[in-house]
Design an enzyme around this catalytic site. Structure first.
Site, mmCIF file in Angstrom:
data_model
loop_
_atom_site.group_PDB
_atom_site.id
_atom_site.type_symbol
_atom_site.label_atom_id
_atom_site.label_comp_id
_atom_site.label_asym_id
_atom_site.label_seq_id
_atom_site.Cartn_x
_atom_site.Cartn_y
_atom_site.Cartn_z
ATOM 1 N N CYS A 2 -0.191 -3.448 8.121
ATOM 2 C CA CYS A 2 0.748 -3.558 9.213
ATOM 3 C C CYS A 2 0.483 -4.850 9.995
ATOM 4 C CB CYS A 2 0.694 -2.395 10.200
ATOM 5 S SG CYS A 2 1.054 -0.817 9.440
ATOM 6 N N ARG A 27 0.775 -8.294 5.212
ATOM 7 C CA ARG A 27 -0.005 -7.176 5.755
ATOM 8 C C ARG A 27 0.646 -5.820 5.485
ATOM 9 N NH1 ARG A 27 -3.789 -9.031 9.370
ATOM 10 N NH2 ARG A 27 -4.041 -6.946 10.232
ATOM 11 N N TRP A 74 2.829 -0.926 6.462
ATOM 12 C CA TRP A 74 2.230 -0.385 5.238
ATOM 13 C C TRP A 74 1.950 1.075 5.577
ATOM 14 C CZ3 TRP A 74 -2.353 2.027 3.904
ATOM 15 C CH2 TRP A 74 -2.611 2.117 2.527
ATOM 16 N N ASN A 100 -0.841 -1.116 14.700
ATOM 17 C CA ASN A 100 -1.558 -1.284 13.434
ATOM 18 C C ASN A 100 -2.852 -0.512 13.566
ATOM 19 O OD1 ASN A 100 -2.723 -2.314 11.046
ATOM 20 N ND2 ASN A 100 -3.626 -4.032 12.153
ATOM 21 N N GLY A 101 -3.118 0.395 12.613
ATOM 22 C CA GLY A 101 -4.365 1.176 12.669
ATOM 23 C C GLY A 101 -4.071 2.644 12.435
ATOM 24 N N GLU A 468 -13.020 -7.898 -12.702
ATOM 25 C CA GLU A 468 -12.069 -8.647 -11.869
ATOM 26 C C GLU A 468 -10.787 -8.949 -12.655
ATOM 27 O OE1 GLU A 468 -11.473 -9.188 -8.972
ATOM 28 O OE2 GLU A 468 -10.317 -11.026 -8.807
ATOM 29 N N LYS A 472 -7.055 -7.625 -11.522
ATOM 30 C CA LYS A 472 -5.877 -8.495 -11.337
ATOM 31 C C LYS A 472 -4.693 -7.934 -12.105
ATOM 32 C CE LYS A 472 -6.873 -10.186 -8.597
ATOM 33 N NZ LYS A 472 -8.078 -10.304 -7.840
ATOM 34 N N GLU A 475 -3.349 -4.480 -10.556
ATOM 35 C CA GLU A 475 -2.725 -4.482 -9.232
ATOM 36 C C GLU A 475 -1.373 -5.194 -9.184
ATOM 37 O OE1 GLU A 475 -5.530 -7.851 -7.054
ATOM 38 O OE2 GLU A 475 -4.632 -6.307 -5.819
ATOM 39 N N HIS A 491 -20.069 4.288 -25.173
ATOM 40 C CA HIS A 491 -20.488 5.545 -24.542
ATOM 41 C C HIS A 491 -19.290 6.356 -24.047
ATOM 42 C CE1 HIS A 491 -24.663 4.459 -24.949
ATOM 43 N NE2 HIS A 491 -24.373 3.259 -24.464
ATOM 44 N N LYS A 586 -2.524 -6.857 1.834
ATOM 45 C CA LYS A 586 -3.615 -7.834 1.758
ATOM 46 C C LYS A 586 -4.844 -7.385 2.549
ATOM 47 C CE LYS A 586 -5.169 -11.957 0.653
ATOM 48 N NZ LYS A 586 -5.629 -12.060 -0.740
HETATM 49 O O1 M6R Z 1 -10.349 -8.911 2.585
HETATM 50 P P1 M6R Z 1 -11.339 -8.276 1.673
HETATM 51 O O2 M6R Z 1 -12.005 -9.261 0.766
HETATM 52 O O3 M6R Z 1 -12.337 -7.429 2.397
HETATM 53 O O4 M6R Z 1 -10.486 -7.302 0.752
HETATM 54 C C1 M6R Z 1 -11.106 -6.448 -0.154
HETATM 55 C C2 M6R Z 1 -10.119 -5.883 -1.133
HETATM 56 O O5 M6R Z 1 -9.152 -5.124 -0.469
HETATM 57 C C3 M6R Z 1 -9.411 -6.981 -1.935
HETATM 58 O O6 M6R Z 1 -10.310 -7.787 -2.597
HETATM 59 C C4 M6R Z 1 -8.466 -6.352 -2.985
HETATM 60 O O7 M6R Z 1 -9.224 -5.704 -3.951
HETATM 61 C C5 M6R Z 1 -7.582 -7.459 -3.583
HETATM 62 N N1 M6R Z 1 -6.206 -7.105 -3.432
HETATM 63 C C6 M6R Z 1 -7.841 -7.686 -5.020
HETATM 64 O O8 M6R Z 1 -7.047 -8.706 -5.548
#
Ligand code: M6R
Length: 591
Positions: A2, A27, A74, A100-101, A468, A472, A475, A491, A586
């Site tokens: 948000c 956000r 959000w 926001n929160g 990682e 990517k 998501e 395993h 984000k």
């Molecule tokens: O702002 P931050 O690095 O604390 O965020 C952590 C995760 O929310 C962030 O890395 C998330 O996994 C990304 N969307 C991945 O691409």
């Protein structure tokens, strides 16, 4: 999660709010809305949908007034709907609030308010706030007094803005554990979750401490503490280089951010060697070192763990921030906690760090956003210096986090300068790896676009790159993907490999090569489609993503870049918006 924005001044307010909402969309982007005060009327327009859709559908640009607030959502409490979109109002439509929160005691408050005759129109936790304010205003309080009086009743975390017909011409803002920053340009006042939202108008900003209240009025601005006592503030300058949020010639922020990685890496020379050496000494002296982070930042920490062990001979543990609290009993004053977060406002990280700080631990944070909640909680802060990262999928911030861990590890053996030199040279390799693979990755994405699953494997220092790469892909493309140590595959996960299943094998020609390749061969025997990420070609690859030969501790940095680009192209070929993946945001400011 948000984004909130308020403007009070001489200009038409809603155009300012609209521009800000466009900047804040990273956000949260499932609903948006504005509330404007004009000629004794409180005008509220809101709806489900992306910011641009809501702007068009409700012709927001035409709303009058010089005092307005806005929100991009959000969803947490209550589904994505027009009624649940912010701003929220009281029974009489005289108060508007954006938030926001999370209000943790919203159910109890809702029951009390309902018993007193209040009628709710949404399922949100936020709506209790305008109703609480309504009661205070009816008792003759000003909006400022009303906010001060209800704040102690609200449990949880919040950044909120309120305006009211009963106290027009002003916006009241307050925060607890969520960001809120004020911008000032003569008699024009801005307030937002992120200075990016108003950085095009002013570079003069003022922060707000937890529980402080700010009053933005057309004649001036003032701050008070939780008891209502005036607080003096000095404006400081916003770092404008950080606030740029332009896509330039790129179709998406994610592509832009992938492509600028060589450039951001070259800023590593600006890091302060003395500070790194001091921090490295603290890490070496600590009885235990715990790194805490979420998502991509946690994968960077996992690479850091190998670097600390291999170079500095110092073992550290990496604990997922959402699980950190369960280990809090073992944190003490002999513990160094390293918190890694691009945004510096991830709720799980912030909460863990608060607990660790209370237990006496030394807090070192590695962050990108300046002046975030996390930086305020830390004893030492290392900045990534990679500029604003807008795409939800982290890319350039990950590369810079890896570079910081590399510098920390080499500072443990007094080799900061040599490490800076090696990283500076690596910028050319990052450019090369993008040039070599771009067209091959586009072809590969066409081949993979209909796949439903993908597996990423690697060993040792490269293992976290498998995770990682998989993160990517899932998501932004909504393809199920798993990353794991190559040796772990047999395993259990091997049972899922079928003819044609893509297996991405990260096997640079280093100490992990032979064993990783042998695990890849095991999947190939079951029909897997092998995508090799390596500087060494092999007959077993169906596709080869070529990376340059580099020092073996630097392979994670060159291997991750084509995997980011692969995920991007697969998202595009599947018709997904890589900048705004569904259900995500984000900054994750809720637990
Ligand atoms: O702002 P931050 O690095 O604390 O965020 C952590 C995760 O929310 C962030 O890395 C998330 O996994 C990304 N969307 C991945 O691409």
């Amino acid at each position: 999660m948000c984004g909130i924005i308020g403007y009070c001044g001489r200009k038409p307010a809603v155009p300012v709010i609209i521009e800000a909402l466009r900047c804040l969309e990273y956000r949260g982007y499932d609903s948006a809305g504005v509330a404007s005060l004009c000629d004794g009327e409180l005008l509220i327009r809101k709806d489900a949908g992306k910011v641009e859709e809501v702007i068009q559908k409700h012709e927001l640009a035409g709303l009058p007034g010089n005092v307005a607030i806005g929100h991009t959502r959000w969803a947490t409490h209550g589904g994505v709907s027009q009624l649940n979109a912010h701003p929220h109002s009281d029974c009489g439509g005289r108060v508007a609030v954006v938030h926001n929160g999370i209000i943790e005691n919203n159910q109890e408050l809702r029951q009390e308010l309902t018993a007193r005759g209040h009628r709710f129109s949404s399922e949100t936790d936020t709506e209790v706030i305008p109703h609480l304010l309504e009661d205070e205003l009816k008792n003759g309080r000003s909006l400022e007094q009303a906010v001060l009086s209800i704040a102690p009743k609200i449990e949880g975390s919040y950044a909120l803005l309120a305006l009211s017909l009963d106290d027009p011409g002003r916006i009241i803002g307050t925060r607890k554990n969520n960001p809120l920053i004020v911008g000032i340009d003569d008699h024009d006042y801005y307030i937002s979750s992120d200075a990016l939202a108003f950085s095009q108008y002013t570079g003069q900003v003022m922060g707000l401490e937890d529980n402080e209240v700010v009053v933005l009025a057309q004649g001036g601005i003032h701050f008070v503490d939780a008891r209502g006592n005036r607080v003096a503030k000095q404006a400081r300058k916003l770092d404008h280089s950080w606030a740029v949020s332009d896509k330039g010639a790129y179709q998406h922020f994610m592509l832009k951010e992938i492509m600028e990685q060589a450039q951001v890496l070259s800023r590593i020379v600006e890091q302060d060697g003395k500070m790194f050496t001091e921090i490295a000494l603290d890490i070496l002296r600590a009885r235990q070192v715990i790194v805490t982070a979420c998502g991509t930042s946690r994968y960077a920490a996992l690479v850091g763990r190998y670097l600390f062990s291999r170079v500095g001979k110092k073992f550290c543990d990496v604990v997922m921030a959402s699980e950190f609290g369960y280990f809090a009993d073992s944190v003490d004053k002999n513990t160094v906690v390293i918190a890694v977060s691009q945004s510096g406002e991830t709720a799980d990280v912030v909460e863990g760090v608060k607990a660790a700080r209370e237990a006496g631990a030394q807090i070192i944070s590695i962050v990108n956003r300046p002046n975030s909640i996390l930086t305020d909680l830390s004893h030492r802060v290392i900045y990534l210096n990679c500029g604003s990262e807008i795409a939800v999928a982290a890319t350039k911030s990950f590369l810079c986090q890896l570079a910081i861990f590399y510098l920390l590890a080499f500072s443990m053996v007094n080799s900061f300068d040599a490490a800076v030199a090696r990283l500076s040279d690596l910028a050319g390799d990052i450019t090369r790896v993008l040039d070599w693979n771009k067209s091959e990755l586009i072809k590969l994405s066409d081949r993979l676009q209909d796949k439903t699953d993908a597996y990423y494997i690697a060993r040792g220092i490269n293992f976290a790159i498998a995770s990682e790469g998989a993160l990517k892909l899932k998501e932004i493309s909504y393809v199920h993907a798993e990353g794991m140590p190559a040796g772990e595959l047999k395993h259990g996960t091997l049972a899922l490999i079928e003819p044609g299943t893509p297996v991405v094998v990260i096997c640079p020609a280093d100490y992990t090569f032979a064993e990783t390749l042998s695990n890849a061969i095991e999947t190939r025997s079951r029909g897997a489609y092998i995508i090799g990420v390596s500087d060494r070609d092999s007959d077993i690859y169906d596709s080869w993503i070529r990376i340059p030969e580099v020092d073996e501790l630097l392979y994670p940095m060159v291997a991750v870049v084509p995997l980011q680009l692969l995920a991007y192209y697969i998202a595009i070929s599947r018709g997904c918006d890589p900048d705004k993946p569904r259900n995500l945001a984000k900054s994750v400011t809720v637990k």
